[in-house]
Design a protein around this motif. Structure first.
Motif, PDB file in Angstrom:
ATOM      1  N   GLU A 175       0.840  -1.191   0.000  1.00  0.00           N
ATOM      2  CA  GLU A 175       0.000   0.000   0.000  1.00  0.00           C
ATOM      3  C   GLU A 175       0.880   1.247   0.000  1.00  0.00           C
ATOM      4  O   GLU A 175       1.852   1.347   0.741  1.00  0.00           O
ATOM      5  CB  GLU A 175      -0.913   0.005   1.222  1.00  0.00           C
ATOM      6  N   GLU A 180      -2.094   2.457 -10.450  1.00  0.00           N
ATOM      7  CA  GLU A 180      -3.510   2.770 -10.679  1.00  0.00           C
ATOM      8  C   GLU A 180      -4.238   1.584 -11.288  1.00  0.00           C
ATOM      9  O   GLU A 180      -5.402   1.336 -10.997  1.00  0.00           O
ATOM     10  CB  GLU A 180      -3.599   3.983 -11.613  1.00  0.00           C
ATOM     11  N   VAL A 203      -8.494  -0.294  -7.151  1.00  0.00           N
ATOM     12  CA  VAL A 203      -8.944   0.733  -6.214  1.00  0.00           C
ATOM     13  C   VAL A 203     -10.278   1.324  -6.646  1.00  0.00           C
ATOM     14  O   VAL A 203     -10.441   1.762  -7.782  1.00  0.00           O
ATOM     15  CB  VAL A 203      -7.912   1.872  -6.098  1.00  0.00           C
ATOM     16  N   ASN A 205     -13.133   4.161  -4.985  1.00  0.00           N
ATOM     17  CA  ASN A 205     -13.368   5.141  -3.912  1.00  0.00           C
ATOM     18  C   ASN A 205     -12.157   5.328  -3.006  1.00  0.00           C
ATOM     19  O   ASN A 205     -12.287   5.496  -1.792  1.00  0.00           O
ATOM     20  CB  ASN A 205     -14.583   4.741  -3.073  1.00  0.00           C
ATOM     21  N   ASN A 206     -10.975   5.268  -3.614  1.00  0.00           N
ATOM     22  CA  ASN A 206      -9.717   5.488  -2.886  1.00  0.00           C
ATOM     23  C   ASN A 206      -9.453   4.460  -1.788  1.00  0.00           C
ATOM     24  O   ASN A 206      -8.602   4.682  -0.930  1.00  0.00           O
ATOM     25  CB  ASN A 206      -9.668   6.897  -2.274  1.00  0.00           C
ATOM     26  N   TYR A 207     -10.172   3.322  -1.786  1.00  0.00           N
ATOM     27  CA  TYR A 207      -9.891   2.280  -0.792  1.00  0.00           C
ATOM     28  C   TYR A 207      -8.935   1.275  -1.425  1.00  0.00           C
ATOM     29  O   TYR A 207      -9.324   0.454  -2.254  1.00  0.00           O
ATOM     30  CB  TYR A 207     -11.169   1.588  -0.319  1.00  0.00           C
ATOM     31  N   TYR A 208      -7.666   1.352  -1.011  1.00  0.00           N
ATOM     32  CA  TYR A 208      -6.608   0.562  -1.622  1.00  0.00           C
ATOM     33  C   TYR A 208      -6.486  -0.814  -0.977  1.00  0.00           C
ATOM     34  O   TYR A 208      -6.722  -0.969   0.230  1.00  0.00           O
ATOM     35  CB  TYR A 208      -5.265   1.282  -1.483  1.00  0.00           C
ATOM     36  N   TYR A 251      -7.337  -7.100   0.604  1.00  0.00           N
ATOM     37  CA  TYR A 251      -7.917  -5.941   1.290  1.00  0.00           C
ATOM     38  C   TYR A 251      -8.040  -6.247   2.779  1.00  0.00           C
ATOM     39  O   TYR A 251      -8.803  -7.147   3.168  1.00  0.00           O
ATOM     40  CB  TYR A 251      -9.300  -5.620   0.727  1.00  0.00           C
ATOM     41  N   ASN A 265     -13.190  -3.669  -6.654  1.00  0.00           N
ATOM     42  CA  ASN A 265     -12.289  -3.400  -7.759  1.00  0.00           C
ATOM     43  C   ASN A 265     -13.066  -3.497  -9.063  1.00  0.00           C
ATOM     44  O   ASN A 265     -14.266  -3.795  -9.058  1.00  0.00           O
ATOM     45  CB  ASN A 265     -11.106  -4.376  -7.733  1.00  0.00           C
ATOM     46  N   LYS A 274      -9.329   7.695 -13.245  1.00  0.00           N
ATOM     47  CA  LYS A 274      -9.400   7.474 -11.801  1.00  0.00           C
ATOM     48  C   LYS A 274     -10.637   8.098 -11.169  1.00  0.00           C
ATOM     49  O   LYS A 274     -11.264   7.523 -10.282  1.00  0.00           O
ATOM     50  CB  LYS A 274      -8.137   8.027 -11.142  1.00  0.00           C
ATOM     51  N   GLU A 275     -11.020   9.294 -11.648  1.00  0.00           N
ATOM     52  CA  GLU A 275     -12.147   9.989 -11.037  1.00  0.00           C
ATOM     53  C   GLU A 275     -13.474   9.269 -11.263  1.00  0.00           C
ATOM     54  O   GLU A 275     -14.436   9.470 -10.521  1.00  0.00           O
ATOM     55  CB  GLU A 275     -12.243  11.426 -11.571  1.00  0.00           C
ATOM     56  N   LYS A 278     -14.923   6.614  -8.480  1.00  0.00           N
ATOM     57  CA  LYS A 278     -15.396   7.135  -7.205  1.00  0.00           C
ATOM     58  C   LYS A 278     -16.894   7.319  -7.324  1.00  0.00           C
ATOM     59  O   LYS A 278     -17.361   8.090  -8.171  1.00  0.00           O
ATOM     60  CB  LYS A 278     -14.722   8.471  -6.866  1.00  0.00           C
TER      61      LYS A 278
END
Length: 480
Positions: A175, A180, A203, A205-208, A251, A265, A274-275, A278
């Motif tokens: 992490e 990306e 990824v 919603n920015n949850y890696y 995760y 994912n 990327k946007e 979300k």
């Protein structure tokens, strides 16, 4: 052929499920889920050749799967381990199932949708919603294992990061250093152009993930806690085996008491900015005291989940109803059709403008791209539900009206340019013939756009819904 021991299969106990292969398919992806074992594979439904058909490996059973890992123990979700709350089933463009283990409830969604304009059914969202019903904070791990295929027939797996780095041996990404996306497919090495293949986006919603591992499929499927990279092996299980690469996503989740959240994912044949990864994910259920045969949709009259061109998933009513909430959903479905028509109009114009690049338009930021609203009530909808759908209706209506104006302005501009070219003396006769063909094509499309301008579902009552639907069917005949 790859073989998988039962101990490594997610949902491995056959009597939990119906034992059938569930399939959701679109123009760009076809997803197969083995409900007997909880494993899956992915296909290109219209491949250019046999080697590009499979995007995730097909076997019996399939070799891509999900594992629940709790208290340092991997769990096959068998009858003694969990309770089936909802058997896996198809709901139009998604497969959904719900299972519980002690204090945890897991709802698993595989959603076929569009996250790129004009790319019909190009993305599979793999989402898991977890709820902790206990009074204590819990730690767990969810593992995804995707068995990739491109390049393995030539003993040269083709795995790249979205930044263009080729991965040729075991690799662990922690992490903070996770790319990306990963790409498994054909790449034009001179300019690093990604062509036919599969993108894996770890990824949402920015949850890696806490960790991503690129390694041999068998080693990853057998792994318990530790993976030891062997760079010299180059994805072989042993010196005598062929390279067999898979992508492993881990995760790690800390979930508070009474908390519910989701993560996941995406798999896609196209690159997703990327946007666009979300979004909000909403599932609403009515309170128990309000449940009755009059206020809930009965079995056999399930609402169908419908995709919209601004990347939303909404509930479309299965049958006509004068209920105010159902009317709002019917209007949403109409705007979906209207936005689809605009996509087709824009696509068709490209055939009349082969030698010219289409002008770039300012991107319209639509958020969230995925909304799921289920189990809505009857004559007395929840005010929050109504407000949510009304907002989505307004957003979709504004998007449609803006796009329609952009398309019409663009056509009128090109029409004016072509007409000027027709009057120029220096324009050769051969070119004038081609220009005349383009003008006729644009005129035809402008007439269709004028018809669309007269359609306004946002201000339509239930008596006009069917009439509008019939008008759209007639217009759609021009865009097979």
């Amino acid at each position: 052929m790859k073989l998988m021991s039962k101990i490594f299969l997610f949902f491995s106990c056959s009597f939990l499920f119906s034992g059938e292969i569930l399939n959701i398919a679109g123009k760009n992806l076809s997803f197969y889920f083995d409900s007997d074992r909880g494993s899956f594979y992915l296909e290109n439904p219209y491949p250019k050749d046999s080697k590009s058909r499979y995007l995730l490996f097909k076997d019996n059973p399939p070799t891509s799967f999900i594992t629940l890992y709790v208290d340092n123990t991997p769990y096959k979700l068998s009858e003694k381990d969990l309770k089936v709350e909802e058997i896996f089933n198809i709901q139009n463009n998604l497969i959904k199932g719900k299972l519980s283990y002690k204090y945890l409830t897991l709802t698993v969604y595989f959603i076929l949708t569009n996250l790129n304009k004009g790319n019909f059914d190009d993305t599979l969202l793999n989402l898991i919603e977890i709820e902790n019903s206990s009074t204590n904070t819990k730690n767990l791990e969810i593992r995804f294992l995707f068995d990739t295929v491109f390049g393995e027939e030539k003993r040269s797996p083709k795995i790249f990061t979205s930044g263009g780095e080729k991965i040729e041996y075991d690799r662990i990404y922690e992490e903070g250093a996770i790319p990306e996306a990963f790409f498994n497919g054909e790449v034009e090495t001179l300019d690093m152009e990604f062509k036919e293949g599969l993108y894996i986006f770890p990824v949402i919603n920015n949850y890696y993930p806490s960790k991503v591992i690129i390694g041999n499929w068998k080693k990853l499927s057998m792994m318990r806690n530790v993976f030891i990279p062997e760079p010299k092996a180059r994805f072989r299980y042993n010196p005598y085996s062929n390279p067999d690469v898979a992508i492993f996503l881990s995760y790690k989740i800390k979930i508070n008491p009474r908390e519910k959240f989701y993560f996941g994912n995406a798999l896609s044949r196209n690159y997703i900015p990327k946007e666009k990864l979300k979004f909000s994910f909403i599932e609403q259920t009515p309170k128990k005291e309000s449940q009755s045969s009059e206020t809930l949709i009965s079995k056999g009259n399930e609402p169908e989940i419908q995709k919209t061109t601004n990347e939303q998933t909404i509930i479309k009513p299965a049958e006509a109803n004068t209920n105010e909430l159902l009317l709002l959903n019917a209007k949403l479905a109409l705007y979906e059709k209207l936005n689809n028509l605009i996509d087709k109009i824009e696509k068709k114009f490209l055939t009349t403008n082969i030698n010219e690049k289409k002008e770039e338009k300012k991107a319209i930021d639509i958020n969230p791209p995925v909304v799921i609203i289920t189990n809505y009530g009857g004559a007395n909808p929840n005010p929050e539900q109504k407000e949510l759908i009304t907002k989505e209706l307004k957003k979709l209506q504004e998007l449609y009206e803006q796009r329609l104006k952009e398309v019409m302005d663009y056509y009128e501009k090109k029409l004016s340019e072509y007409e000027k070219d027709m009057t120029k003396k220096e324009t050769p006769p051969s070119k004038k013939k081609d220009i005349d063909r383009k003008i006729k094509e644009i005129d035809k499309n402008l007439l269709l756009i004028e018809k669309l301008l007269k359609i306004n579902p946002g201000k339509t009552d239930e008596n006009k819904i069917k009439e509008i639907e019939q008008n759209l069917i007639e217009i759609e005949k021009n865009f097979p």
